[in-house]
Design a protein around this motif. Structure first.
Motif, PDB file in Angstrom:
ATOM      1  N   PHE A  94      23.071 115.848   6.541  1.00  0.00           N
ATOM      2  CA  PHE A  94      23.211 115.307   5.193  1.00  0.00           C
ATOM      3  C   PHE A  94      21.867 114.790   4.683  1.00  0.00           C
ATOM      4  CE2 PHE A  94      27.409 114.635   7.175  1.00  0.00           C
ATOM      5  CZ  PHE A  94      28.192 115.364   6.287  1.00  0.00           C
ATOM      6  N   ASN A  95      21.690 114.836   3.363  1.00  0.00           N
ATOM      7  CA  ASN A  95      20.444 114.333   2.796  1.00  0.00           C
ATOM      8  C   ASN A  95      20.461 112.809   2.704  1.00  0.00           C
ATOM      9  OD1 ASN A  95      21.777 113.571   0.381  1.00  0.00           O
ATOM     10  ND2 ASN A  95      21.397 115.563  -0.573  1.00  0.00           N
ATOM     11  N   ALA A  96      19.363 112.240   2.204  1.00  0.00           N
ATOM     12  CA  ALA A  96      19.224 110.779   2.180  1.00  0.00           C
ATOM     13  C   ALA A  96      20.344 110.132   1.365  1.00  0.00           C
ATOM     14  CB  ALA A  96      17.868 110.404   1.597  1.00  0.00           C
ATOM     15  N   ARG A  97      20.616 110.667   0.178  1.00  0.00           N
ATOM     16  CA  ARG A  97      21.669 110.105  -0.667  1.00  0.00           C
ATOM     17  C   ARG A  97      23.018 110.149   0.046  1.00  0.00           C
ATOM     18  NH1 ARG A  97      21.185 113.318  -4.491  1.00  0.00           N
ATOM     19  NH2 ARG A  97      19.982 112.066  -6.000  1.00  0.00           N
ATOM     20  N   GLU A  98      23.333 111.267   0.649  1.00  0.00           N
ATOM     21  CA  GLU A  98      24.636 111.429   1.319  1.00  0.00           C
ATOM     22  C   GLU A  98      24.767 110.501   2.521  1.00  0.00           C
ATOM     23  OE1 GLU A  98      25.233 116.162   0.151  1.00  0.00           O
ATOM     24  OE2 GLU A  98      24.164 115.578   1.978  1.00  0.00           O
ATOM     25  N   ASN A  99      23.669 110.287   3.254  1.00  0.00           N
ATOM     26  CA  ASN A  99      23.706 109.352   4.385  1.00  0.00           C
ATOM     27  C   ASN A  99      24.042 107.941   3.912  1.00  0.00           C
ATOM     28  OD1 ASN A  99      22.855 110.008   7.374  1.00  0.00           O
ATOM     29  ND2 ASN A  99      21.754 111.486   6.095  1.00  0.00           N
ATOM     30  N   ILE A 100      23.467 107.538   2.784  1.00  0.00           N
ATOM     31  CA  ILE A 100      23.732 106.201   2.255  1.00  0.00           C
ATOM     32  C   ILE A 100      25.160 106.091   1.741  1.00  0.00           C
ATOM     33  CG2 ILE A 100      23.063 104.539   0.469  1.00  0.00           C
ATOM     34  CD1 ILE A 100      20.207 105.789   0.672  1.00  0.00           C
ATOM     35  N   MET A 101      25.703 107.189   1.253  1.00  0.00           N
ATOM     36  CA  MET A 101      27.066 107.188   0.720  1.00  0.00           C
ATOM     37  C   MET A 101      28.128 107.034   1.801  1.00  0.00           C
ATOM     38  SD  MET A 101      26.670 110.271  -2.089  1.00  0.00           S
ATOM     39  CE  MET A 101      28.442 110.433  -2.362  1.00  0.00           C
ATOM     40  N   MET A 102      27.813 107.414   3.033  1.00  0.00           N
ATOM     41  CA  MET A 102      28.829 107.497   4.084  1.00  0.00           C
ATOM     42  C   MET A 102      29.643 106.210   4.285  1.00  0.00           C
ATOM     43  SD  MET A 102      29.276 110.457   5.247  1.00  0.00           S
ATOM     44  CE  MET A 102      28.460 112.018   4.884  1.00  0.00           C
ATOM     45  N   PRO A 103      29.011 105.035   4.439  1.00  0.00           N
ATOM     46  CA  PRO A 103      29.824 103.824   4.625  1.00  0.00           C
ATOM     47  C   PRO A 103      30.753 103.547   3.450  1.00  0.00           C
ATOM     48  CG  PRO A 103      27.521 103.409   5.173  1.00  0.00           C
ATOM     49  CD  PRO A 103      27.569 104.744   4.501  1.00  0.00           C
ATOM     50  N   MET A 104      30.318 103.910   2.255  1.00  0.00           N
ATOM     51  CA  MET A 104      31.159 103.696   1.082  1.00  0.00           C
ATOM     52  C   MET A 104      32.342 104.650   1.051  1.00  0.00           C
ATOM     53  SD  MET A 104      28.278 102.902  -1.845  1.00  0.00           S
ATOM     54  CE  MET A 104      27.044 104.110  -1.300  1.00  0.00           C
TER      55      MET A 104
END
Length: 216
Positions: A94-104
């Motif tokens: 996953f890209n940077a944005r998608e990695n940050i989205m995961m916990p949400m």
């Protein structure tokens, strides 16, 4: 905001934490230092609910996570605690944005809202220009910035960092250290940081020194 009361932890017959007690105020940056084997990471994992203590209690925002079921504990951890480790543990596919989205997304936040929040966090850590890049295309410092943004995704009560600058060169280490303090000023975030880095420890609001499973 965090209270640790008389925490004891044993591995077999070996007692590695001997009745640890400490407290952390909201918005405080606290570093925990000490020689390898002092019990720093074990204490951090207990505060973060990744490991159970054999005795004592941890309170986070007045809640005792030790009394929660496994399912409740996972939900509590996802909402209230952010983690940053020495190795970033980003998901390579996953890209940077998608990695940050995961916990949400795990917390059932709508995808559109999660994407908007991820973009806000990327801007906060100076990584908007790398949002669509996967971890393999990012430098070590960039990966750690994304990992810090991911830790902030659900507006946690506290971010727990275990040697967050331990795998970085000196210049990047200084940048990441500064980022913690910038984030505290801008968001009021609480940080507990286990580190061998004396510069980071001395800059913290408070330095807790551990030795052989006790606080000095």
């Amino acid at each position: 905001m965090i209270r640790v009361d008389n925490i004891v932890k044993r591995f077999g017959s070996l007692e590695v934490l001997h009745g640890i007690s400490m407290s952390v105020e909201r918005g405080e940056i606290v570093s925990i230092v000490g020689a390898s084997g002092a019990g720093k990471s074990t204490l951090l994992q207990i505060i973060g609910t990744l490991m159970k203590a054999d005795a004592g209690e941890v309170l986070i925002d007045g809640v005792s996570p030790m009394g929660l079921s496994d399912r409740e504990l996972a939900a509590f951890r996802n909402k209230h605690i952010g983690f940053v480790f020495q190795f970033h543990h980003l998901l390579e596919e996953f890209n940077a944005r998608e990695n940050i989205m995961m916990p949400m997304l795990i917390a059932k936040v709508a995808r559109k809202d999660a994407e908007r929040r991820a973009d806000e966090l990327l801007a906060l850590v100076g990584m908007s220009h790398r949002a669509d890049h996967k971890p393999s295309a990012l430098s070590g410092g960039e990966q750690q910035r994304v990992a810090i943004a991911r830790a902030l995704a659900n507006n946690p009560s506290v971010v727990l960092a275990d040697e967050p600058t331990g795998n970085l060169d000196s210049h990047t280490r200084d940048e990441i250290q500064s980022l913690f303090f910038e984030l505290r000023e801008r968001t009021g975030q609480t940080f507990i940081i286990v580190t061998h880095d004396e510069k980071l420890a001395e800059q913290s609001d408070r330095k807790i020194v551990m030795n052989d499973g006790s606080i000095l």
